[in-house]
Design an enzyme around this catalytic site. Structure first.
Site, PDB file in Angstrom:
ATOM      1  N   GLY A 157      -3.738   1.527  15.251  1.00  9.65           N
ATOM      2  CA  GLY A 157      -4.822   0.827  15.401  1.00  9.65           C
ATOM      3  C   GLY A 157      -4.446  -0.402  17.132  1.00  9.65           C
ATOM      4  O   GLY A 157      -4.157  -1.061  16.861  1.00  9.65           O
TER       5      GLY A 157
ATOM      6  N   TYR B  87      44.608  21.699  -4.428  1.00 14.75           N
ATOM      7  CA  TYR B  87      43.580  21.622  -5.607  1.00 14.75           C
ATOM      8  C   TYR B  87      43.622  20.583  -6.536  1.00 14.75           C
ATOM      9  O   TYR B  87      44.685  21.194  -7.394  1.00 14.75           O
ATOM     10  CB  TYR B  87      42.693  23.042  -6.143  1.00 14.75           C
TER      11      TYR B  87
ATOM     12  N   ARG C  52       0.931  13.965   6.756  1.00 19.13           N
ATOM     13  CA  ARG C  52       1.581  14.327   8.069  1.00 19.13           C
ATOM     14  C   ARG C  52       3.277  14.684   8.261  1.00 19.13           C
ATOM     15  O   ARG C  52       3.634  14.585   8.961  1.00 19.13           O
ATOM     16  CB  ARG C  52       1.088  13.382   9.580  1.00 19.13           C
TER      17      ARG C  52
ATOM     18  N   GLY D 147      -9.266   5.005   1.564  1.00 13.92           N
ATOM     19  CA  GLY D 147      -9.324   4.125   2.397  1.00 13.92           C
ATOM     20  C   GLY D 147      -7.486   2.847   2.237  1.00 13.92           C
ATOM     21  O   GLY D 147      -7.558   2.172   1.487  1.00 13.92           O
TER      22      GLY D 147
ATOM     23  N   ALA E  77      -0.548   4.441  -1.741  1.00 17.27           N
ATOM     24  CA  ALA E  77      -1.158   5.532  -2.533  1.00 17.27           C
ATOM     25  C   ALA E  77      -1.451   6.339  -1.451  1.00 17.27           C
ATOM     26  O   ALA E  77      -2.319   7.688  -2.026  1.00 17.27           O
ATOM     27  CB  ALA E  77      -2.375   4.844  -2.872  1.00 17.27           C
TER      28      ALA E  77
ATOM     29  N   LEU F 131       1.046  -0.961   0.271  1.00 13.90           N
ATOM     30  CA  LEU F 131      -0.147  -0.133  -0.033  1.00 13.90           C
ATOM     31  C   LEU F 131       1.437   1.269  -0.142  1.00 13.90           C
ATOM     32  O   LEU F 131       1.779   1.299   1.221  1.00 13.90           O
ATOM     33  CB  LEU F 131      -0.713  -0.241   0.939  1.00 13.90           C
TER      34      LEU F 131
ATOM     35  N   ASN G 147      42.375  24.621 -13.778  1.00 12.81           N
ATOM     36  CA  ASN G 147      41.631  23.316 -15.189  1.00 12.81           C
ATOM     37  C   ASN G 147      40.382  23.977 -15.551  1.00 12.81           C
ATOM     38  O   ASN G 147      39.938  23.785 -16.937  1.00 12.81           O
ATOM     39  CB  ASN G 147      41.555  22.579 -14.328  1.00 12.81           C
ATOM     40  N   TYR G 148      40.225  25.651 -15.274  1.00  9.44           N
ATOM     41  CA  TYR G 148      39.230  26.342 -16.506  1.00  9.44           C
ATOM     42  C   TYR G 148      39.391  27.372 -16.501  1.00  9.44           C
ATOM     43  O   TYR G 148      40.319  27.711 -16.383  1.00  9.44           O
ATOM     44  CB  TYR G 148      37.891  26.180 -14.864  1.00  9.44           C
TER      45      TYR G 148
ATOM     46  N   ARG H 225      36.107  14.420  -4.622  1.00  8.04           N
ATOM     47  CA  ARG H 225      35.125  14.222  -5.350  1.00  8.04           C
ATOM     48  C   ARG H 225      34.957  13.334  -6.274  1.00  8.04           C
ATOM     49  O   ARG H 225      35.677  12.886  -6.773  1.00  8.04           O
ATOM     50  CB  ARG H 225      34.556  15.874  -5.900  1.00  8.04           C
TER      51      ARG H 225
HETATM   52  C1  UD1 Z   1      -3.279   1.878   9.925  1.00  9.30           C
HETATM   53  C2  UD1 Z   1      -3.380   0.764  10.164  1.00  9.30           C
HETATM   54  C3  UD1 Z   1      -3.877   0.570  11.438  1.00  9.30           C
HETATM   55  C4  UD1 Z   1      -1.617  -0.010  11.537  1.00  9.30           C
HETATM   56  C5  UD1 Z   1      -0.770   1.183  10.882  1.00  9.30           C
HETATM   57  C6  UD1 Z   1       0.399   0.828  11.345  1.00  9.30           C
HETATM   58  C7  UD1 Z   1      -5.953   1.154   8.420  1.00  9.30           C
HETATM   59  C8  UD1 Z   1      -7.172   1.252   8.410  1.00  9.30           C
HETATM   60  N1  UD1 Z   1      -5.446   1.339  10.020  1.00  9.30           N
HETATM   61  O1  UD1 Z   1      -3.332   3.315  10.126  1.00  9.30           O
HETATM   62  O2  UD1 Z   1      -3.939  -0.139  12.324  1.00  9.30           O
HETATM   63  O3  UD1 Z   1      -2.145   0.324  13.251  1.00  9.30           O
HETATM   64  O4  UD1 Z   1      -1.619   1.426   9.449  1.00  9.30           O
HETATM   65  O5  UD1 Z   1       1.387   1.230  10.628  1.00  9.30           O
HETATM   66  O6  UD1 Z   1      -5.614   0.133   7.500  1.00  9.30           O
HETATM   67  N2  UD1 Z   1      -2.698   3.596   1.621  1.00  9.30           N
HETATM   68  C9  UD1 Z   1      -2.853   3.748   0.542  1.00  9.30           C
HETATM   69  N3  UD1 Z   1      -4.785   4.370   0.040  1.00  9.30           N
HETATM   70  C10 UD1 Z   1      -5.365   4.601   1.274  1.00  9.30           C
HETATM   71  C11 UD1 Z   1      -4.837   4.751   2.476  1.00  9.30           C
HETATM   72  C12 UD1 Z   1      -3.724   4.605   3.013  1.00  9.30           C
HETATM   73  O7  UD1 Z   1      -2.474   3.462  -0.121  1.00  9.30           O
HETATM   74  O8  UD1 Z   1      -6.136   5.026   0.327  1.00  9.30           O
HETATM   75  C13 UD1 Z   1      -1.726   2.886   2.118  1.00  9.30           C
HETATM   76  C14 UD1 Z   1       0.216   4.769   3.297  1.00  9.30           C
HETATM   77  O9  UD1 Z   1      -0.064   5.095   1.960  1.00  9.30           O
HETATM   78  C15 UD1 Z   1       0.061   3.574   3.646  1.00  9.30           C
HETATM   79  C16 UD1 Z   1      -0.600   2.255   4.769  1.00  9.30           C
HETATM   80  O10 UD1 Z   1      -1.730   2.402   3.603  1.00  9.30           O
HETATM   81  O11 UD1 Z   1       1.488   3.380   3.005  1.00  9.30           O
HETATM   82  C17 UD1 Z   1      -1.264   3.199   5.927  1.00  9.30           C
HETATM   83  O12 UD1 Z   1      -1.962   4.637   5.582  1.00  9.30           O
HETATM   84  P1  UD1 Z   1      -1.481   5.293   6.577  1.00  9.30           P
HETATM   85  O13 UD1 Z   1      -2.930   6.253   6.541  1.00  9.30           O
HETATM   86  O14 UD1 Z   1      -0.741   5.790   7.231  1.00  9.30           O
HETATM   87  O15 UD1 Z   1      -2.508   3.943   7.735  1.00  9.30           O
HETATM   88  P2  UD1 Z   1      -2.698   4.297   9.679  1.00  9.30           P
HETATM   89  O16 UD1 Z   1      -3.148   6.066  10.131  1.00  9.30           O
HETATM   90  O17 UD1 Z   1      -1.203   4.668   9.731  1.00  9.30           O
HETATM   91 CA    CA Z   2       0.392   4.476   8.913  1.00 12.93          CA
END
Ligand code: UD1
Ligand code: CA
Length: 481
Positions: free
Chosen positions: A145, A371, A18, A82, A13, A11, A391-392, A338
């Site tokens: 979570g 240099y 933050r 999500g 996306a 995941l 050199n330049y 360098r």
């Molecule tokens: C999530 C979990 C939480 C867990 C934590 C661990 C859920 C609802 N919550 O929370 O239980 O403790 O990770 O680190 O799953 N992402 C997508 N698409 C989206 C939203 C998020 O691909 O629509 C990806 C984000 O890029 C990220 C990951 O999913 O890599 C987690 O998303 P994030 O929003 O950071 O979730 P947390 O609030 O940390």
């Molecule tokens: Ca996270």
């Protein structure tokens, strides 16, 4: 070995609000790789045939970063938000008849090692589970979570912090955000996930409660330590993850025979390699694709980026990027190497010396205040203090060629393009504009003229004039006048 029965969905996306950054969260770096790069590397070593990375926010940049991992394919998440939706689109991008296991990883959880994924997969398969979680207890669980267990101790569901009751908030068992699912069970459960929660998102975590209520087995594996669960949501967590990863890398090299005097101030990228009996002194950074050979001593106060260091070389209080430091070479203190600086065996780049795009032959020394740019220095050369390759010329860079066993006098300026033949010498302060034939002495400074009494006459009454008069008086006395 390839795994036909395993798919990996990563995941990546999310927006990463933050982080407060123009760079997508999963492309922030630690230990020489992006967050996503660490996850992809672990995924790669599992040998899964199917790897899908779900992208949306800054999708071009994130998708482009997959180029280094040929097996990984980007899949676009739609406007439904999500982690649950992200996994759903990832699943859609797998062959529709795929019935194996799906390892779901978060692009922002970079510290989990492949052994942990392997342990989760074995437990999952041994238990015939529908889902397998990674268990972790955190002293400060805020933001994660929480894993909610029934009175029988079995996992019932996961609740997000924002949806948790006060009693649920005190639970310290957290969900690190990595899971193994059986594909058909996951597909079915996701169809039942809604968006009726504090964030109005499809939570992947709801799948656990759904499966449990359906009577499926939820298995668990305990994380080797609390640090592995660390999710990077802001820069504080990024710093913390970098520190944990660094501790791990430092320890790995210590156990492999590297002396690291001060682990707290030593930073070694996961991408660097060190040989046995290397010594690393405090406040040293060994970064990128740097490799250090046996017996070398690096530091203190040294930074090496993408640099090769030969056996028994010494690099003190110096900075090198894309340099090749040969066997037994001595660098520093306070040298700056360098890109394209190549020092052959036994050479030296000393104090306040900058070298770029130049080769320095075996045993040759550039000891002080110099240099050297775009130059080819032969073997056994000594460039006297303050040697400069000019050199330049304001338009283009030109090369300086210095033959074997040349010795330059202090403060020689070599105006490139220019060649100093083998065995040649230059006088102090020479400005070398023309080639010097082998064995010649090049002098470009006019003979010195002294004007006696100049200070007395033109600066009378100054301390210098008084000192000069006094010195002359004592010279006369010494001469018996
Ligand atoms: C999530 C979990 C939480 C867990 C934590 C661990 C859920 C609802 N919550 O929370 O239980 O403790 O990770 O680190 O799953 N992402 C997508 N698409 C989206 C939203 C998020 O691909 O629509 C990806 C984000 O890029 C990220 C990951 O999913 O890599 C987690 O998303 P994030 O929003 O950071 O979730 P947390 O609030 O940390
Ligand atoms: Ca996270």
């Amino acid at each position: 070995m390839s795994e036909h029965n395993l798919a990996i969905v990563i995941l990546a996306a999310g927006q990463g609000t933050r982080m407060k950054s123009a760079t997508p969260k999963v492309l922030h770096r630690l230990g020489g790789r992006t967050l996503l790069g660490h996850v992809l590397r672990s995924a790669e070593s599992l040998g899964a045939d199917l790897v899908r990375v779900v992208v949306r926010h800054e999708r071009e940049q994130v998708a482009a970063s997959l180029d280094d991992y040929p097996g990984a394919i980007a899949v676009d998440q739609d406007e439904v938000p999500g982690t649950g939706r992200a996994v759903q689109v990832g699943l859609h991008a797998l062959p529709s008849d795929f019935e194996g296991d799906v390892l779901v990883l978060s692009g922002d959880v970079p510290l989990i090692e492949v052994e942990t994924f392997q342990a989760m997969l074995s437990e999952h398969r041994a238990r015939g589970a529908a889902a397998t979680l990674l268990g972790a207890h955190l002293a400060d669980p805020s933001g994660y979570g929480r894993v909610i267990r029934g009175s029988d101790g079995m996992v019932e569901r996961i609740v997000e912090q924002k949806d948790a009751t006060p009693e649920e908030t005190v639970v310290t068992e957290i969900n690190p955000g990595v899971y193994v699912f059986r594909a058909p069970a996951l597909r079915g459960a996701l169809e039942q996930v809604g968006t009726d929660n504090a964030q109005g998102e499809m939570y992947l975590t709801d799948v656990i409660g759904i499966l449990r209520r359906g009577g499926d087995t939820i298995a668990g594996v305990t994380a080797p330590d609390a640090g592995v669960a660390l999710g990077v949501n802001d820069r504080v967590q990024l710093g913390e993850a970098a520190r944990i990863l660094n501790q791990r890398v430092v320890r790995r090299w210590q156990l492999a025979g590297v002396t690291i005097q001060d682990p707290a101030t030593t930073w070694i990228d996961d991408t660097a390699t060190l040989a046995q009996d290397v010594t690393v002194l405090p406040n040293t950074h060994i970064l990128g694709a740097t490799s250090v050979s046996a017996g070398a001593t690096i530091g203190p106060d040294t930074s090496l980026v993408d640099t090769e260091v030969g056996e028994n070389a010494t690099v003190r209080r110096s900075d090198a990027t894309l340099a090749v430091i040969g066997r037994g070479v001595n660098v520093g203190p306070w040298a700056y190497l360098r890109a394209g600086a190549e020092l052959a065996e036994g050479a030296k780049a000393g104090t306040f010396v900058e070298i770029k795009n130049s080769t320095v032959g075996a045993g040759s020394k550039v000891p002080h205040l110099s240099y050297v740019g775009d130059a080819e220095i032969g073997e056994g050369v000594n460039l006297g203090a303050g040697a400069i390759t000019a050199n330049y010329d304001d338009i283009a860079k030109h090369r300086t060629v210095v033959g074997d066993h040349v010795k330059t006098g202090s403060h020689t300026v070599m105006i490139a393009p220019v060649t100093l033949g083998a065995g040649a010498k230059t006088g102090a302060g020479a400005v070398v504009r023309k080639d010097v034939p082998p064995g010649a002495l090049a002098m470009s400074v006019a003979p010195q003229r002294n004007l006696p009494g100049w200070v007395e006459k033109h600066r009378s009454g100054t301390a210098a004039a008084d000192a000069a008069v006094e010195a002359q008086g004592s010279e006369k006395q010494a001469d018996g006048e």
